[in-house]
Every structure is written in C-alpha cells, then in structure tokens.
Design a protein around this motif. Sequence first.
Motif, short mmCIF file in Angstrom:
data_model
loop_
_atom_site.label_atom_id
_atom_site.label_comp_id
_atom_site.label_asym_id
_atom_site.label_seq_id
_atom_site.Cartn_x
_atom_site.Cartn_y
_atom_site.Cartn_z
N GLU A 135 40.87 44.50 43.89
CA GLU A 135 40.91 45.14 42.79
C GLU A 135 41.83 44.98 41.64
O GLU A 135 42.86 44.54 42.01
CB GLU A 135 41.60 46.77 43.07
CG GLU A 135 41.36 47.69 41.94
CD GLU A 135 41.75 49.20 42.26
OE1 GLU A 135 42.22 49.96 41.54
OE2 GLU A 135 42.10 49.42 43.53
N LEU A 136 41.36 44.60 40.60
CA LEU A 136 42.30 43.77 39.19
C LEU A 136 42.75 45.15 38.75
O LEU A 136 42.30 46.22 38.62
CB LEU A 136 41.31 43.20 38.59
CG LEU A 136 40.83 41.86 39.20
CD1 LEU A 136 40.06 41.00 38.10
CD2 LEU A 136 41.97 40.90 39.49
N MET A 180 46.43 34.81 40.01
CA MET A 180 46.04 34.26 41.16
C MET A 180 44.99 35.59 41.83
O MET A 180 44.02 34.95 42.48
CB MET A 180 47.30 34.20 42.05
CG MET A 180 47.18 33.91 43.50
SD MET A 180 48.49 34.16 44.71
CE MET A 180 49.14 35.81 44.67
N VAL A 181 45.39 36.72 41.46
CA VAL A 181 44.44 37.82 41.90
C VAL A 181 43.15 37.37 41.49
O VAL A 181 42.08 37.58 42.00
CB VAL A 181 45.08 39.14 41.75
CG1 VAL A 181 43.88 40.08 41.80
CG2 VAL A 181 46.40 39.40 42.30
N ARG A 182 42.94 37.23 40.24
CA ARG A 182 41.80 36.83 39.66
C ARG A 182 41.05 35.78 40.37
O ARG A 182 39.74 35.82 40.50
CB ARG A 182 41.71 36.57 38.23
CG ARG A 182 42.18 37.75 37.24
CD ARG A 182 41.65 37.43 35.88
NE ARG A 182 42.20 38.68 35.01
CZ ARG A 182 43.45 38.97 34.66
NH1 ARG A 182 44.54 38.07 34.96
NH2 ARG A 182 43.54 39.97 33.83
N ARG A 183 41.78 34.75 40.61
CA ARG A 183 41.27 33.45 41.35
C ARG A 183 40.68 33.84 42.63
O ARG A 183 39.54 33.53 43.17
CB ARG A 183 42.21 32.15 41.37
CG ARG A 183 42.26 31.75 40.17
CD ARG A 183 42.91 30.28 40.27
NE ARG A 183 44.22 30.44 40.97
CZ ARG A 183 45.21 30.48 40.17
NH1 ARG A 183 45.09 30.20 38.72
NH2 ARG A 183 46.40 30.60 40.57
N LEU A 184 41.49 34.75 43.38
CA LEU A 184 41.26 35.01 44.73
C LEU A 184 40.15 36.24 44.62
O LEU A 184 39.27 36.12 45.76
CB LEU A 184 42.54 35.57 45.27
CG LEU A 184 43.45 34.80 45.63
CD1 LEU A 184 44.97 35.63 46.44
CD2 LEU A 184 43.12 33.85 47.08
N SER A 185 39.89 36.88 43.55
CA SER A 185 38.73 37.76 43.53
C SER A 185 37.89 37.01 43.28
O SER A 185 36.57 37.53 43.87
CB SER A 185 38.95 38.95 42.48
OG SER A 185 38.25 39.55 42.34
N ASP A 186 37.50 36.27 42.54
CA ASP A 186 36.54 35.45 42.22
C ASP A 186 36.05 34.70 43.52
O ASP A 186 34.53 34.41 43.85
CB ASP A 186 36.58 34.41 41.26
CG ASP A 186 36.76 35.18 39.85
OD1 ASP A 186 36.39 36.36 39.64
OD2 ASP A 186 37.32 34.63 38.85
N GLU A 187 36.75 34.17 44.14
CA GLU A 187 36.35 33.50 45.56
C GLU A 187 35.98 34.43 46.38
O GLU A 187 34.96 34.03 47.21
CB GLU A 187 37.55 32.54 45.92
CG GLU A 187 38.14 31.53 45.16
CD GLU A 187 39.38 30.65 45.62
OE1 GLU A 187 39.83 31.32 46.72
OE2 GLU A 187 39.97 29.81 44.81
N MET A 188 36.49 35.55 46.57
CA MET A 188 36.05 36.48 47.38
C MET A 188 34.87 37.24 47.19
O MET A 188 33.98 37.26 48.03
CB MET A 188 37.05 37.70 47.79
CG MET A 188 38.46 37.30 48.36
SD MET A 188 39.62 38.76 48.61
CE MET A 188 38.69 39.56 49.99
N VAL A 189 34.69 37.18 45.99
CA VAL A 189 33.26 37.62 45.40
C VAL A 189 32.05 36.84 45.84
O VAL A 189 31.05 37.22 46.29
CB VAL A 189 33.29 38.29 43.83
CG1 VAL A 189 31.58 38.32 43.45
CG2 VAL A 189 34.05 39.36 43.67
#
Length: 454
Positions: free
Chosen positions: A249-250, A274-283
């Motif tokens: 959750e961003l 970092m959260v955005r990168r991790l979120s994109d990778e997780m999605v």
Amino acid sequence: MLHWLNASLNRKIGSLFVVLLSFLFIVIIFSIYKLRLIDYEMKEVAEVDIPLNEVMEQAEMLQLKQHVFMEQFRRLGGFDQHSLDPKAQFSDRRAELVQLLNRATNVISENIDRHRVRFELIEHEELLDEINRFHQISDLFEKRLAVVLNESSLSEDKWREIETIAAQLDGSMNSILHQIESLSLEAARYTEKHEREFMFINGLLGVGAFVIGLLLTVYIIQIIRLRIMRIHYQVETIHQSLEKGSPIELNPSNAAGVKPQDELGELEQDLQKMVRRLSDEMVGRMEVERQLMMLATRDKLTGAYNRHKWDEQIKESLDLAQRGVEFSLIMLDIDHFKKINDEYGHQLGDKVLEYFVTSLNTCLRKSDLLFRMGGEEFAVLLPQQSLEKAEQVGERIRTHIETMEETHIPSFTVSLGISAYRAADDENSILARADKALYKSKLNGRNTVTLEIE
C-alpha cells in the motif's frame, strides 16, 4: 488508516497551536499596552507628587524658622524691633512661602486642567482651597503685625491677637502640609499598586513566552514523531506485504518530484521510491503467480477447473463433510460429442465446449465448482447441497442446454449423474457412484438426470 490518523492529529495540534498562539499574542499585545499605560500614568503621578513633596519639605523648614522667630519676638516682648526687624523677616519668609505655594498651585491646577490627576481629584481641589485660605490668613497677619509694630509697646491683648492669627496661619500651613502628605501617601499606594500590576504583567509575559516555547517544542516533537511514525508505518507495510505476498500500500502523502525539506523528508522520499519499486515487482510477481495458478488449476480451453484442482478440492470437501458440511456431486457428459467433432470438426467442437461451460456457470452458484474431467466430461461440486437439491440443479442445467438456441454452434444435449456424500466416502467412491448414475442416463436414452444407485 494510520496516515489519516496522523494527518488528523497534525491538523488538530496545528489548529490548537494557532489558537493558543493567537491568544498569547493578544495577551502580549494587551500587556504591552498596559505597561505603556502604567508608564504614562506613573509619569503623570510623578509630575504632581515630586513637586508637592519638594514644596512640603521647604515649607516645613520655613515654618520652623517662623516658629523660632516668633518665639524670639515674644520673649523680647516686641521692644527690640530694630535688632529683629520682624516685618522684614516675616515679609521674606512670606514671599518664600507664597512662591512655594504658588508653585504647588500651578502644578495642581495645570494637571487638573489637563485631566492628568489620576487619583483623589477632590483632595487636590481642597488643597488649592486651603492654599487660598492660607494666603488670606497671611495677608491678615501681615496687616495686624504692621499695625502692632507701629506702636511703641505691645499690650497683652494685642500680643494674644497676633499669636491667635499666627496660630491660624500655622494651622492652615499644617493643614496644607498634612494634605500634601496624604496625597504623597496616596501616590505611594497608587505607585505600589501599579508596581504590582507591572510585576504581574511581566510575570504574565514570562509565562506566555515559556508557554509559547513549550508549545513550539511540543509541536516540533509531535511533527517529528508523526513523520517517524509515517516512515515506520511504511516499513511495517512492506514487512506485512512481504509476509502476506500482497501488493504494498503506497502512501499518497508524498508526491513524486516534491523536494524534501530536511533529512527526514529525504529518508521518507527514498523509502517511498523503494516501496514503489517493491510494489511494482510484487504486482508483477503476483500477476505471474496468478497466471501460473491459472495454468496449474484451470483448463486452458474452457476456463473450468482441471483434474489437478479436482484432486485438491474433493479432499477438502470430504474433510468438511466429515465435520458435518454435506455436499453433492454432478457428473455431466455432452451427448454425441464425438459425432459433433466428426461432422463439424474439432474447432467447432471446442466452441461447443466453451459455450457449454459458459452456460453451466449461469446455472450455478458462486460457491459451486465446475471441473473438466477430460474430453466432454465435466463434474460439479455443490457445497451444502443435498441429493434432492442437486437433482433440481441438474434438471435446471439439462433443461437450459436442451432449450438453448444458438446459430453459431449445433444443438446438443447433456446427460447427468448425481451422487451425495455418505459416511466413509472417499474421492473414488463418491465419484464412482456419480459415474454409474451418468452411465445409466446414457443407457436410458441420454438427455436425462439420474440419481446415484443405492
């Protein structure tokens, strides 16, 4: 939720801080105004009190000299006038007293006219009246003294007359001095009162400055705490998302491209990146996992669950049934499907299978599960459905398929066999009974629904 709470607390604290700061600002402005007013009033009091005190001190000295002279004059009996020269001495002292009293009169009158007398206005006016009375008695005394001094000797009656007038003169002067002293005491009390007010206001300003400093400190600490909590929330969100395998959750509070104001802002912005990168990778990973799960559990052609998913689901349904959650099973087979493939080709046969699955889904609940067991054979698990309810569902499916009218595919029918869970059933036994019922439907001319054989 935490972001909303932090923002809400931030707004409330900020609003409270603004209200308190505004109140303290008003108090400070009022205190400054009050201090200036006190200073102005004290100057006005000093302009009256200091000259009157000087007059009182000098008048007391002149009165003392006058007493000494009168005592000397009385002891000599008034005969040695040339050595004492009473008229000249009295005139000199009277001139000095008149000068002093005129000074006092001018000070009082000027301040009364300018409305600058801050206390006991009536007493100041009475003092002016007493000074005028003193002038009258002094004039009378000077006249009587001149008459007496023109005579060669003083009789007892004339001497008593002079002493009486002198006593009146002393009484008037004493009254003037007493009134000046009373006004001085009142001025001292007035000054003391303002000094207390001054100390109170200074204390109030000090407390106000302390409170403002304390509020600023608390506000800054709260802002820092909230920002640290926001960073901690982001870290906790990452941790929980990684554990659950869900998208991160961003936090929308930090827009991209906004320059951070301090080190905490830089840390928060870096964390957001970092959260955005991790979120994109997780999605992306979750999408791959979803597609892999689809390939592993779904039939590629029809979208129904495959045999692998059947093996998992039938075990789960049997476990639930052993705890009292019954279920039923429907086996379905498209009638003469081989003939459809032979006459119209496998491509159209695939379309028949796709349409069949789509039609089945319209007849089932969301909790019902449809499986492709192989070829044109399908199975439907009906959780919490008895054999009688399953028969109704089967009849609804059969009727729906029989009565459909589609121009792009040939008409077809379906045969169904139904079984329900029994104690000690396993995945093979319940499936075998449904297969036997389906086989019986085929023997009975197809396009029929048959319940399990007892």
